[in-house]
Structures are given as structure tokens and as C-alpha cells.
Design an enzyme around this catalytic site. Structure first.
Site, PDB file in Angstrom:
ATOM      1  N   ASP A 162     -11.340   3.015   4.367  1.00  0.00           N
ATOM      2  CA  ASP A 162     -11.569   1.572   4.294  1.00  0.00           C
ATOM      3  C   ASP A 162     -13.058   1.245   4.325  1.00  0.00           C
ATOM      4  OD1 ASP A 162      -9.651  -0.274   3.776  1.00  0.00           O
ATOM      5  OD2 ASP A 162      -8.895  -0.391   5.829  1.00  0.00           O
ATOM      6  N   LYS A 198       0.839  -1.204   0.000  1.00  0.00           N
ATOM      7  CA  LYS A 198       0.000   0.000   0.000  1.00  0.00           C
ATOM      8  C   LYS A 198       0.878   1.259   0.000  1.00  0.00           C
ATOM      9  CE  LYS A 198      -3.744  -2.506   2.228  1.00  0.00           C
ATOM     10  NZ  LYS A 198      -4.364  -2.913   3.508  1.00  0.00           N
ATOM     11  N   GLN A 214      -4.777  -1.374   9.795  1.00  0.00           N
ATOM     12  CA  GLN A 214      -4.476  -2.693   9.219  1.00  0.00           C
ATOM     13  C   GLN A 214      -4.998  -3.783  10.154  1.00  0.00           C
ATOM     14  OE1 GLN A 214      -3.145  -3.246   6.111  1.00  0.00           O
ATOM     15  NE2 GLN A 214      -3.576  -5.403   6.507  1.00  0.00           N
TER      16      GLN A 214
END
Ligand SMILES: NC(=O)c1ccc[n+]([C@@H]2O[C@H](COP(=O)([O-])OP(=O)(O)OC[C@H]3O[C@@H](n4cnc5c(N)ncnc54)[C@H](OP(=O)(O)O)[C@@H]3O)[C@@H](O)[C@H]2O)c1
Length: 294
Positions: free
Chosen positions: A120, A53, A97
Site C-alpha cells: 500500500d 480486492k 484496510q
């Protein structure tokens, strides 16, 4: 033989668009869009995803920042890291994460992410808006959003189609099913307690497999001509491979290729789309912060 849906190519197209928008943004405002990543612990898969990422952000002209804390960090510190990004004007999108270590309450941490920075799409309000008729979430989760784009690429109508989603996780299966429903598919969600999986899957015009079981879906479970999106990313032993392992999906690709109308590969199918959609959402967050309509 099925057409291959080239996730890598579609993702590249989206990343090029994001890079153009990021360059325009920087020229207009004098600073780059920023992504803040919070990672706790040293899970090797998570480390690899975070590195990928970061690299993708750099290529697109998005600045990425990472708060890395060790596996024993108390919940409060992880929450504090999210709050610090909420207050930081150079951060437009926040990514936590997952998975988090067991002492950290994932639900509480995700609920702390500012709605304007929830790139997200896991904040319960964004998920709630996705589930409700007539509501639009600001951000939707990257992996299922990428799958929707791949399904749209085929040109096969989603409205009215029988869609089967295999798996009901918060990050893939559940939001995937809600997106397909919003797009007017007739959606069936399958999971570990579903009876006669093969029979249910045989009805699917569109199948999205996300269970984490290598080559689980057999060729004769697939409806001829179906769109098959394979989210599964499973490492299996392969002595012929230099690393001794290789990645396979949740669908038996070789068998499905003869039956499906369209199919994604593993790797280079859904995976690249997940990263592309994260970049897309971060760019969207940055433009929204500046009052642009996106
Ligand atoms: N390509 C990407 O970008 C990407 C992104 C995310 C995930 N993935 C991959 O996608 C897969 C799924 O990930 P996830 O995070 O959604 O997994 P997860 O949280 O472990 O959820 C797995 C789901 O599959 C169901 N399931 C497991 N075994 C099953 C079986 N034998 N029959 C029917 N249903 C079964 C589970 O049912 P229950 O709910 O009943 O337990 C659960 O709903 C993994 O391979 C993961 O690596 C890929």
C-alpha cells in the site's frame, strides 16, 4: 468536449499484465504470489473494498488471505495480525484496510508492516522516500499511482505543468502531490483552509480532486483544456436509480466535460486503477522476494 480517460480500460490492461506475470511466477516457483489483508470492524464500505480486492486477486492468480477481527479488538491484536503476515513466507504483500477502529493506533500498525511487503506504500519510510529528492520508494500508494498513470495516458507533459491537488490526505492528496512534484510539475496543494479555491484551480493544467465533496468543482473553475482526474467517490440520492443512490465525483462532470481537455468518470475512472495498482504492487513484492529485479 473533453476526451474521457477510460480508467476501466487502462486498469484492465494492467490487470491482464499482472495475471500474465502471476502465471509465469507460479510456473517458475511452484506457488502463487500472496496478499494478506488485515481488516478490523464491519464498516460496510471497507467490507465492499476488501471483497473487490479479493475478487481481483483471484482473477489475477494472486492468492489472498484475510485476517478479520471485530471492531472491539485491542490494538495489540491488530498489530499481531500484521506481524504474523510479516513472518509468513506465503504472503508477499500486506494490506491494512483503513480506517481502523479508534482504539487501534493506525500509525503504529502501519509502521509494523515489513518494508518489503508494504504494497500500500503507506509505511513512513516509503512515504519519506517519495517526498525526498533523489530517493525512490519501493512501493507507492495505489490510488495516486493509478492517477499518475491516467495522467500519463493523456500524453500531456507533466514536467513544467501547473498541477493542483485538491485534498491533502495521507492516502491520496499528499502522496499525489509528491508524485507530481517528482515528475517535475509545479504543484499547489489545496485543502479546507485554502483561500480562493476557484482562482487557484483555474491555473491548473492538471487538476486532481480528492476531497469527498459531491460535484464541488464547477465547470468555470477549470482551465480550458486541463487534465481533470476525479478521485472523489460520493454516494448521492437518486430516486431514478434502482438502489436509490448513485456515485458522483468531486467535480461537476457535466459542466467540466465542456471545458476540460481530458477527464475521468466516476465511477469507472480512478477506482479501478486503485485495485489494479494494488495487484501490480503485490506482484512486484513477490518478484522482489525471489530476488528478481523489478
Ligand atoms: N477511487 C478510489 O480508489 C478512491 C480511493 C481513496 C479515496 N477515494 C475518495 O476520494 C475522496 C477523498 O478521500 P480521502 O481519503 O483523501 O479523504 P479525507 O481523508 O477525508 O481528506 C479530504 C481532504 O479534502 C480536504 N477538503 C475537504 N473538504 C474540503 C473543501 N470543502 N474544500 C477544500 N478542501 C476540502 C480536506 O482538507 P483538510 O486537510 O484541511 O481537512 C482533506 O485534506 C473521497 O471521496 C474518497 O471516497 C477514492
Amino acid at each position: 468536449v473533453a476526451h474521457i480517460i477510460e480508467g476501466q480500460q487502462v486498469a484492465q490492461r494492467i490487470r491482464a499484465q499482472v495475471a500474465q506475470h502471476a502465471a509465469d511466477f507460479k510456473e517458475k516457483y511452484g506457488f502463487a504470489p500472496g496478499l494478506g489483508v488485515v481488516m478490523a470492524g464491519d464498516n460496510p464500505a471497507s467490507q465492499m473494498y476488501v471483497r473487490m480486492k479479493q475478487r481481483a486477486c483471484a482473477e489475477a492468480g494472486i492468492e489472498s488471505f484475510t485476517t478479520l477481527v471485530d471492531a472491539n479488538t485491542p490494538h495489540e491484536e491488530v498489530e499481531a495480525a500484521v506481524k504474523a503476515y510479516n513472518d509468513d513466507k506465503s504472503i508477499h504483500g500486506i494490506l491494512v484496510q483503513l480506517p481502523l477502529p479508534s482504539q487501534v493506533d493506525e500509525e503504529k500498525v502501519l509502521a509494523q508492516v515489513s518494508l518489503d511487503k508494504d504494497v500500500d506504500g503507506f509505511h513512513p519510510i516509503n512515504i519519506g522516500a517519495l517526498a525526498m529528492k533523489g530517493r525512490e520508494p519501493t512501493f507507492t500508494p495505489a490510488t495516486p499511482t493509478g492517477c499518475m498513470i491516467l495522467i500519463e495516458e493523456t500524453g500531456v507533459p507533466i514536467s513544467g505543468a501547473n498541477a493542483v491537488v485538491l485534498g491533502r490526505s495521507n492516502i491520496v492528496g499528499l502522496p499525489m502531490a509528491m508524485m507530481l512534484l517528482k515528475a517535475n510539475a509545479t504543484v499547489t496543494i489545496c485543502h479546507s483552509r485554502t483561500r480562493d479555491l476557484a482562482g487557484v484551480i483555474r491555473q491548473a493544467d492538471i487538476l486532481v480532486a480528492a476531497i469527498g465533496q459531491p460535484k464541488f468543482v464547477k465547470g468555470d473553475w477549470i482551465k480550458p483544456g486541463a487534465v481533470v482526474i476525479d478521485v472523489g467517490t460520493n454516494s448521492v440520492a437518486d430516486p431514478t436509480h434502482p438502489r436509490g443512490t448513485r456515485l458522483v465525483g468531486d467535480v461537476d462532470f457535466a459542466e467540466a466535460l465542456d471545458v476540460a481537455g481530458y477527464i475521468t468518470r466516476v465511477p469507472n475512472g480512478v477506482g479501478p486503477m486503485t485495485i489494479a495498482m494494488l495487484l501490480h504492487n503485490t506482484m512486484k513484492a513477490a518478484r522482489r522476494t525471489m530476488g528478481e529485479t523489478v
